[in-house]
Enzyme design. Structure first.
Site, PDB file in Angstrom:
ATOM      1  N   ARG A  43      39.490  29.254  33.187  1.00  0.00           N
ATOM      2  CA  ARG A  43      39.972  30.292  32.262  1.00  0.00           C
ATOM      3  C   ARG A  43      40.499  29.690  30.965  1.00  0.00           C
ATOM      4  O   ARG A  43      41.385  30.241  30.327  1.00  0.00           O
ATOM      5  CB  ARG A  43      41.050  31.161  32.916  1.00  0.00           C
ATOM      6  CG  ARG A  43      40.536  32.032  34.046  1.00  0.00           C
ATOM      7  CD  ARG A  43      41.610  32.953  34.565  1.00  0.00           C
ATOM      8  NE  ARG A  43      41.182  33.624  35.784  1.00  0.00           N
ATOM      9  CZ  ARG A  43      41.997  34.128  36.699  1.00  0.00           C
ATOM     10  NH1 ARG A  43      43.303  34.036  36.524  1.00  0.00           N
ATOM     11  NH2 ARG A  43      41.523  34.729  37.771  1.00  0.00           N
ATOM     12  N   ARG A  47      42.710  34.607  27.768  1.00  0.00           N
ATOM     13  CA  ARG A  47      43.826  35.347  27.190  1.00  0.00           C
ATOM     14  C   ARG A  47      44.970  34.494  26.675  1.00  0.00           C
ATOM     15  O   ARG A  47      45.853  35.009  25.989  1.00  0.00           O
ATOM     16  CB  ARG A  47      44.356  36.336  28.231  1.00  0.00           C
ATOM     17  CG  ARG A  47      43.371  37.453  28.542  1.00  0.00           C
ATOM     18  CD  ARG A  47      43.831  38.274  29.729  1.00  0.00           C
ATOM     19  NE  ARG A  47      43.808  37.486  30.955  1.00  0.00           N
ATOM     20  CZ  ARG A  47      44.285  37.929  32.123  1.00  0.00           C
ATOM     21  NH1 ARG A  47      44.835  39.130  32.189  1.00  0.00           N
ATOM     22  NH2 ARG A  47      44.207  37.178  33.205  1.00  0.00           N
ATOM     23  N   ARG A  56      38.298  39.665  20.975  1.00  0.00           N
ATOM     24  CA  ARG A  56      38.003  40.599  22.059  1.00  0.00           C
ATOM     25  C   ARG A  56      38.636  41.971  21.836  1.00  0.00           C
ATOM     26  O   ARG A  56      38.421  42.893  22.633  1.00  0.00           O
ATOM     27  CB  ARG A  56      38.533  40.038  23.382  1.00  0.00           C
ATOM     28  CG  ARG A  56      37.617  39.136  24.179  1.00  0.00           C
ATOM     29  CD  ARG A  56      36.468  39.859  24.858  1.00  0.00           C
ATOM     30  NE  ARG A  56      36.806  41.129  25.432  1.00  0.00           N
ATOM     31  CZ  ARG A  56      37.444  41.328  26.584  1.00  0.00           C
ATOM     32  NH1 ARG A  56      37.832  40.310  27.302  1.00  0.00           N
ATOM     33  NH2 ARG A  56      37.696  42.545  27.013  1.00  0.00           N
ATOM     34  N   ASP A  92      31.734  36.726  33.636  1.00  0.00           N
ATOM     35  CA  ASP A  92      32.550  37.231  34.734  1.00  0.00           C
ATOM     36  C   ASP A  92      31.705  37.204  35.993  1.00  0.00           C
ATOM     37  O   ASP A  92      30.471  37.364  35.930  1.00  0.00           O
ATOM     38  CB  ASP A  92      33.026  38.659  34.460  1.00  0.00           C
ATOM     39  CG  ASP A  92      34.087  39.098  35.460  1.00  0.00           C
ATOM     40  OD1 ASP A  92      35.281  38.935  35.170  1.00  0.00           O
ATOM     41  OD2 ASP A  92      33.716  39.599  36.552  1.00  0.00           O
ATOM     42  N   TYR A 167      34.616  42.347  46.745  1.00  0.00           N
ATOM     43  CA  TYR A 167      34.745  43.352  45.691  1.00  0.00           C
ATOM     44  C   TYR A 167      33.904  44.585  46.003  1.00  0.00           C
ATOM     45  O   TYR A 167      34.348  45.731  45.823  1.00  0.00           O
ATOM     46  CB  TYR A 167      34.324  42.780  44.339  1.00  0.00           C
ATOM     47  CG  TYR A 167      35.383  41.957  43.660  1.00  0.00           C
ATOM     48  CD1 TYR A 167      36.584  42.527  43.253  1.00  0.00           C
ATOM     49  CD2 TYR A 167      35.182  40.604  43.407  1.00  0.00           C
ATOM     50  CE1 TYR A 167      37.558  41.777  42.623  1.00  0.00           C
ATOM     51  CE2 TYR A 167      36.149  39.838  42.773  1.00  0.00           C
ATOM     52  CZ  TYR A 167      37.339  40.435  42.382  1.00  0.00           C
ATOM     53  OH  TYR A 167      38.309  39.683  41.763  1.00  0.00           O
TER      54      TYR A 167
END
Length: 363
Positions: A43, A47, A56, A92, A167
């Site tokens: 990552r 962010r 983004r 992703d 998921y």
């Protein structure tokens, strides 16, 4: 394979010298000596970077993964800022599943949410095969990045069958994976059919990235730590092994990573990776004894340590490098992803410190 002149792999599958294939990162993955311990962060393109948040803004996650120029820019941001030894493709783990026809969205603050969770054989049958055409935007993004990165290797990645299945069965993120385990135990035939289908999707997705020029791949099994070793071996390992075996001729290192997998490290190594990722709970020298001497390790600074004062960070980096010296090959990383509140300057300092402390004299 038909890789080009990037140095990733030769046409006969053997690595070329020079270029990404001779980078400190790829050399460490192959358990070969290099000028220093390579470092990158899971990552790292995300962010924690203000430039990422700016670019983004108002762009949904799945949309951003489908825009090659945007993927290129986001992937390059941490390379420019931190000087890491490898870039990792911005994407992703649910991107290939969406390309396979599953109706899902990545909801801010929640994560992937599936409109119709998998419950039956008919649900499994609706997961379509994919190829380059279904993820052409990934192919294009990788080619753009390889052309710009030069000698810096690009890591491709995908989610492992178990984590993707979780998921799809849960309908979204879960802390207990109760529905996943209920299906796994209660209808093992359906479970294996689902994982086999997802393994083919995952393998195809990684093949697209390899053919476009990535220098390594990482298979994320983020939720595998929810299982016992016996259950992992019975319900998960065969499907992850199928993906990794399908890349055995690709000429690039294969990394396998999960969270909370201390008791699974040996089995995860058996799945066929060249490098096993280790989270912060297991010292690297202990992990190597469990994994074996024929695989490199990656890790494993606790991401939360980066929020502590610098002397604490420095001490932990030194400890992990010391433990890494007992391994056959070490790629410095975190034990999971960079936390959003991390100061980017700390990441930059960690890269410089790892390089300084691990520098080796030229042969």
């Amino acid at each position: 394979m038909t890789t080009d002149t990037t140095g990733t792999a030769a046409r006969d599958g053997e690595p070329r010298r020079g270029g990404p294939a001779d980078s400190p990162f790829v050399r460490a993955c192959r358990r070969e000596p290099g000028p220093h311990t390579p470092v990158w962060f899971m990552r790292q393109a995300g962010r924690s970077l203000p430039e990422y948040r700016d670019i983004r803004a108002n762009v949904p996650m799945l949309d951003s993964c489908r825009r090659p120029e945007l993927v290129r820019e986001i992937t390059l941001q941490p390379v420019r800022r931190h000087g890491v030894d490898a870039a990792i493709l911005f994407s992703d783990i649910v991107v290939p599943v969406a390309a396979a026809g599953v109706d899902l969205d990545i909801v801010p603050g929640t994560g992937p949410v599936v409109a119709e969770p998998v419950r039956t054989a008919a649900d499994v049958a609706r997961i379509n095969p994919i190829g380059r055409d279904e993820v052409s935007y990934v192919d294009e993004a990788v080619r753009l990045l390889v052309a710009e990165l030069g000698d810096t290797p690009l890591i491709g990645f995908a989610g492992a069958p178990f984590t993707l299945a979780s998921y799809l069965v849960e309908g979204g993120p879960s802390r207990t994976h109760a529905k996943t385990k209920a299906l796994m135990y209660g209808d093992p035939d359906l479970w294996h059919a689902l994982c086999a289908r997802l393994a083919e999707v995952t393998l195809a997705f990684l093949r697209v990235q390899v053919d476009a020029g990535v220098s390594a791949v990482q298979l994320f099994d983020s939720w595998a730590g929810a299982l016992s070793e016996a259950d992992y071996r019975r319900y998960v390992l065969p499907h992850s092994a199928h993906v990794l075996a399908g890349l055995a001729d690709a000429g690039v290192p294969r990394i396998h990573f999960g969270v909370g997998t201390a008791e699974l490290l040996g089995a995860m190594g058996e799945a066929g990776a060249d490098v096993v990722g280790v989270d912060w709970r297991t010292p690297l020298d202990v992990a190597t004894r469990r994994i074996g001497p024929d695989r490199a390790v990656q890790g494993n600074l606790d991401p939360a340590v980066l929020l502590a004062p610098w002397p604490v960070v420095e001490a932990e980096v030194r400890r992990i490098l010391d433990e890494g010296r007992a391994t056959p090959g070490h790629v410095f990383n975190l034990g999971h992803g960079v936390l959003p509140e991390t100061d980017p300057e700390v990441l930059t300092r960690v890269v410089a410190l790892v390089h300084e402390l691990s520098a080796r004299p030229a042969a």
